[in-house]
Scaffold this active site. Structure first.
Site, mmCIF file in Angstrom:
data_model
loop_
_atom_site.group_PDB
_atom_site.id
_atom_site.type_symbol
_atom_site.label_atom_id
_atom_site.label_comp_id
_atom_site.label_asym_id
_atom_site.label_seq_id
_atom_site.Cartn_x
_atom_site.Cartn_y
_atom_site.Cartn_z
ATOM 1 N N CYS A 4 0.834 -1.211 0.000
ATOM 2 C CA CYS A 4 0.000 0.000 0.000
ATOM 3 C C CYS A 4 0.868 1.260 0.000
ATOM 4 O O CYS A 4 1.523 1.542 -0.987
ATOM 5 C CB CYS A 4 -0.964 -0.060 1.184
ATOM 6 N N HIS B 163 -3.676 -5.759 0.955
ATOM 7 C CA HIS B 163 -2.990 -5.967 2.239
ATOM 8 C C HIS B 163 -2.933 -7.440 2.634
ATOM 9 O O HIS B 163 -3.851 -7.923 3.309
ATOM 10 C CB HIS B 163 -3.726 -5.203 3.342
ATOM 11 N N GLU C 211 -1.151 -8.670 4.916
ATOM 12 C CA GLU C 211 -0.987 -8.767 6.376
ATOM 13 C C GLU C 211 -2.330 -8.636 7.102
ATOM 14 O O GLU C 211 -2.405 -8.854 8.308
ATOM 15 C CB GLU C 211 0.022 -7.713 6.866
#
Lengths: 606, 218
Positions: free
Chosen positions: B84, B185, B187
């Site tokens: 990002c 994302h 994560e």
């Protein structure tokens, strides 16, 4: 100024210019809770000396949570008004010593106001706190007075909790964060009166989320290093409110050196520095030996700060600027705002809600909440759209359910019953994800209490009775009065924020699966059946069924959320329910055998 | 195996990335200011709003002194990951081609989307199969990828047009594959309880690579 006579009497003389400025703020409705303080005292389980309510989650973890409104600023300047509303409540949570972990917002407006949405989004997204839930209430009644109420939640260990007061006369107060300018001067008194057609934007604060993010991390670093003994965020009334509260609550006095406040506009007068409401600032209490390290951290995070006040035993609040004393009054006098008499209220029997005059549009809220980062932090277990928000604490099994909910449509007809039912419905939502309620935070939004004290009293009584009967403490709250325009008031709108603990977050049914859909309960409301409904919800959750509890039974937002998860919703014979009902929707892959409440199969999910 | 998580002022996914790395058994450490990065086996740049994204997303962070250290390690062929805002920073640093523009909607968008794995020959993607579809969250206001003069090495593509990115590009790698950047994302999708775990194998791939158990063709 409303209480000028009282002030003259207390001082025994004519107030000075600076005293007028100061008391105009600390004795305002916004800061002093003049019309609501007596009602708040009556609520079950209120802890007074804390910034926001704290509840225990187990394993040494605590949650702090509070709701706050920013209605007046959002009416005049939607973007910055809403943004600074988020910033303000986040600092409240931070001042408790907890890391902000979730935001929920309750919005009442006549149409989706993109300025307000962007203000919340830009601020919340940037500081990295997820917006995990909320309510979007669209209704013409809020055209001139939109309501922007934000609930924030923080998580910490019990030993991290800080009081919002000074503890010894040897301590000092450091103010740090963004430098101070003239923005927001007079904001507190502006928020305590009717809105005019032409408002000056000087009262509106301007938000800088980047500074707020630095402030959060710097503050948490200080707390982690055990450098702090107390804290208070700078909100309405700026340096004045924060420092006099810290002194007064600890029964101390002190000297505030205004020359030491870092300025953005170097030509500010002493009184302007005293009451400016510049954002992204914090006041922390500490002992002298820790000052050096604190100021190092301030610098590391590219912030500004200095020791601004030194405490003493005098009980006198003294503000000095350029060697001259500009304010010298008892600290307690500043913080003890006059109290208005309460209105004694006894609730009538519940009316028929058929005659309700206002209703909210059923709008798909995806357009709004998809602009909010609801996942940052990687603790969001149930995201917006499918009901109650559910969060986890990493490394533990502990979960906490969060909801904001209100029923102004009912409260417009009967403020007592509307508020009372909102409390009950909030609990259903918490239980729907397996939560055990730990506390309520309330956001009072009301018209003019001088014109109509009765409906305010009714609303507060609805909250009191609801919380008492359900045995849920009201741990924090906020009041926004004078939400009127040309004499016309908004419907009485009391927003319930509720937090519930989920013992084992991994045991809560995740996501949906193909299933049958049942409507369980009654299409009207009878208080005596509520326990049975709650027990039924608990039963369904324990069986691994998904439970959806909404005042509208089914909503566009929920349908859209299911569609996005790849499901087709087929509904037949969804029961017609009254405005106040006791029915929930349950998704189960087997026939449900209940206990008392009627069960109707109404559709399937495939 | 030690991985650096670079924290710029305003980064806000640093802790999330740290947890995901540790979840797969990698050692992770936050790096706040310029220092020698030689001791780290991989370097990661998390999402967020570095310096408030006030100039252009990633523009200020990219010109920080630590950028020189990151470039030096990149030159050694060390795995570098940008997610990002980390993607935006790597592009601003000139380590990856192209640019990230504002979403055509003009709005920040946070939701689950689907991407397809195009290239599994990077240190971060060896456990995925080419053509495999992944569900990951996006959360950005400036996620529209446009190519420059250089044709990027495409690693992930959106399966539908969500923001008018060129060729549906969601993630790219440097030509030798050691630098990977993506807008979604991973994560945020390392455990089922978070709504999906398709991001997990990205970190597991990195671990295997660092342990020397997986090699990739360059």
């Amino acid at each position: 100024m409303r209480y000028i006579e009282k002030l003259r009497k207390a001082l025994g003389r004519e107030p000075t210019f600076v005293e007028l400025q100061a008391f105009n703020i600390t004795w305002s409705e916004h800061c002093g809770y003049c019309h609501t303080k007596e009602y708040i005292k009556e609520l079950p389980g209120v802890k007074r000396e804390l910034n926001a309510g704290i509840v225990e989650l187990g394993n040494g973890y605590v949650a702090s949570f509070k709701i706050e409104s920013h209605n007046h600023p959002s009416a005049v300047e939607p973007y910055n008004g809403a943004a600074t509303g988020v910033g303000g409540i986040i600092r409240d949570i931070l001042a408790m010593g907890t890391r902000p972990t979730a935001i929920l917002d309750s919005l009442h407006m006549h149409t989706i106001n993109q300025g307000i949405i962007s203000g919340i989004a830009d601020y919340g997204n940037s500081i990295g706190v997820p917006t995990v839930g909320g309510e979007l209430r669209i209704c013409e009644e809020y055209r001139y007075n939109p309501l922007v109420n934000v609930m924030a939640v923080g998580i910490g260990k019990s030993e991290d909790i800080l009081p919002s007061k000074a503890n010894s006369s040897d301590e000092v107060i450091i103010i740090f964060g963004a430098p101070t300018g003239r923005d927001g001067i007079g904001g507190a008194s502006f928020a305590s009166r009717e809105l005019k057609e032409e408002e000056e934007k000087i009262h509106i604060q301007v938000g800088d989320p980047f500074m707020e993010k630095l402030l959060i991390e710097a503050f948490l670093r200080m707390n982690e290093e055990k450098l702090l003994t107390g804290a208070q965020d700078l909100g309405a009334g700026g340096v004045l409110s924060a420092t006099c509260e810290l002194m007064s609550k600890g029964n101390f006095g002190g000297i505030v050196y205004l020359d030491r406040v870092p300025l953005r506009e170097p030509d500010m007068e002493g009184w302007e520095i005293l009451i400016s409401e510049s954002q992204e600032r914090m006041a922390v209490v500490t002992t002298r030996d820790k000052v050096k390290r604190i100021l190092e951290i301030v610098k590391e995070f590219m912030l500004y700060g200095d020791v601004v006040a030194e405490l003493n035993e005098s009980g006198i609040y003294k503000a000095v600027f350029k060697g001259k004393t500009i304010l010298e009054v008892p600290a307690k006098l500043l913080t003890e705002a006059p109290i208005e008499p309460t209105f004694r209220y006894e609730p009538p029997p519940m009316p028929s809600f058929d005659k309700v005059k206002i209703s909210f549009e059923d709008v798909d809220a995806h357009e709004v909440f998809e602009q909010y980062d609801h996942m940052v932090g990687t603790d969001t277990v149930i995201a917006p759209g499918t009901g109650t928000a559910l969060m986890r604490i990493k490394g533990t099994k502990i979960g906490y359910a969060l909801v904001v909910h209100s029923r102004a449509d009912l409260a417009d007809l009967d403020p007592y019953w509307g508020t009372y039912i909102a409390v009950l419905e909030s609990l259903r939502k918490i239980r729907a994800v397996g939560g055990k309620p730990l506390g309520i935070t309330n956001g009072v939004n009301y018209g003019d209490p001088d014109v109509d004290p009765e409906r305010l009293a009714a609303m507060m009584m609805g909250l009191k009775r609801g919380a008492e009967e359900l045995k849920i403490p009201v741990v924090s709250g906020n009041a926004s009065l004078y939400n009127t325009f040309k004499g016309k008031a908004i419907p009485p709108t009391l927003i319930i924020g509720m937090l519930g603990k989920v013992e084992d977050v991994e045991s809560v049914p995740l996501g949906f699966k193909p299933s049958r859909i049942y409507a369980i309960g009654w299409s009207n409301f009878d208080r005596r059946r509520e326990e049975l409904l709650l027990r039924t919800i608990d039963y369904c959750v324990s069986k691994g069924y998904k439970v959806y509890s909404s005042s509208r039974l089914m909503t566009k937002t929920f349908e859209e959320a299911l569609a996005r998860q790849g499901f087709k919703l087929e509904l037949w014979g969804l029961p017609q329910v009254e405005r106040a009902h006791q029915m929930v929707i349950v998704f189960a892959d087997e026939p449900i055998e209940t206990i008392a409440p009627p069960v109707v199969e109404v559709g399937k999910l495939c | 195996m030690k991985v650096a998580v670079i924290v710029f002022p305003g980064s806000n996914c640093d802790r999330d990335l740290y947890h995901a790395l540790r979840y797969v058994g990698l050692e992770a450490e936050y790096v706040y200011k310029r220092r020698d990065l030689d001791e780290f086996d991989a370097i990661t740049i998390p999402g967020g709003f570095s310096y408030g994204d006030y100039l252009r997303p990633g523009a200020v962070a990219a010109r920080e002194e630590i950028g020189e250290e990151i470039k030096r390690e990149a030159g050694k062929g060390k795995p570098i990951l940008g997610i990002c805002n980390g993607f935006q920073i790597l592009v601003e640093m000139g380590l990856l081609p192209g640019a990230l523009l504002q979403n055509p909607s003009g709005k920040f968008t946070c939701k689950w989307i689907e991407i397809e794995v195009v290239d599994n020959q990077t240190p971060f993607t060896s456990l995925y199969k080419p053509g495999e579809r992944l569900r990951l969250p996006i959360a950005n206001g400036f996620g529209r990828y446009v190519k420059g003069n250089l044709e990027p090495r495409v690693v992930f593509r959106y399966t539908e047009d969500i923001n008018e990115s060129d060729d549906l590009i969601a993630g790219i790698a440097s030509q030798d594959g050691n630098i990977l950047a993506l807008m979604p994302h991973p994560e945020r999708a390392y455990q089922r309880i978070l709504g999906g775990e398709d991001g997990l194998r990205l970190f597991q791939s990195l671990k295997l690579f660092l342990e020397g158990k997986r090699s990739v063709s360059k």
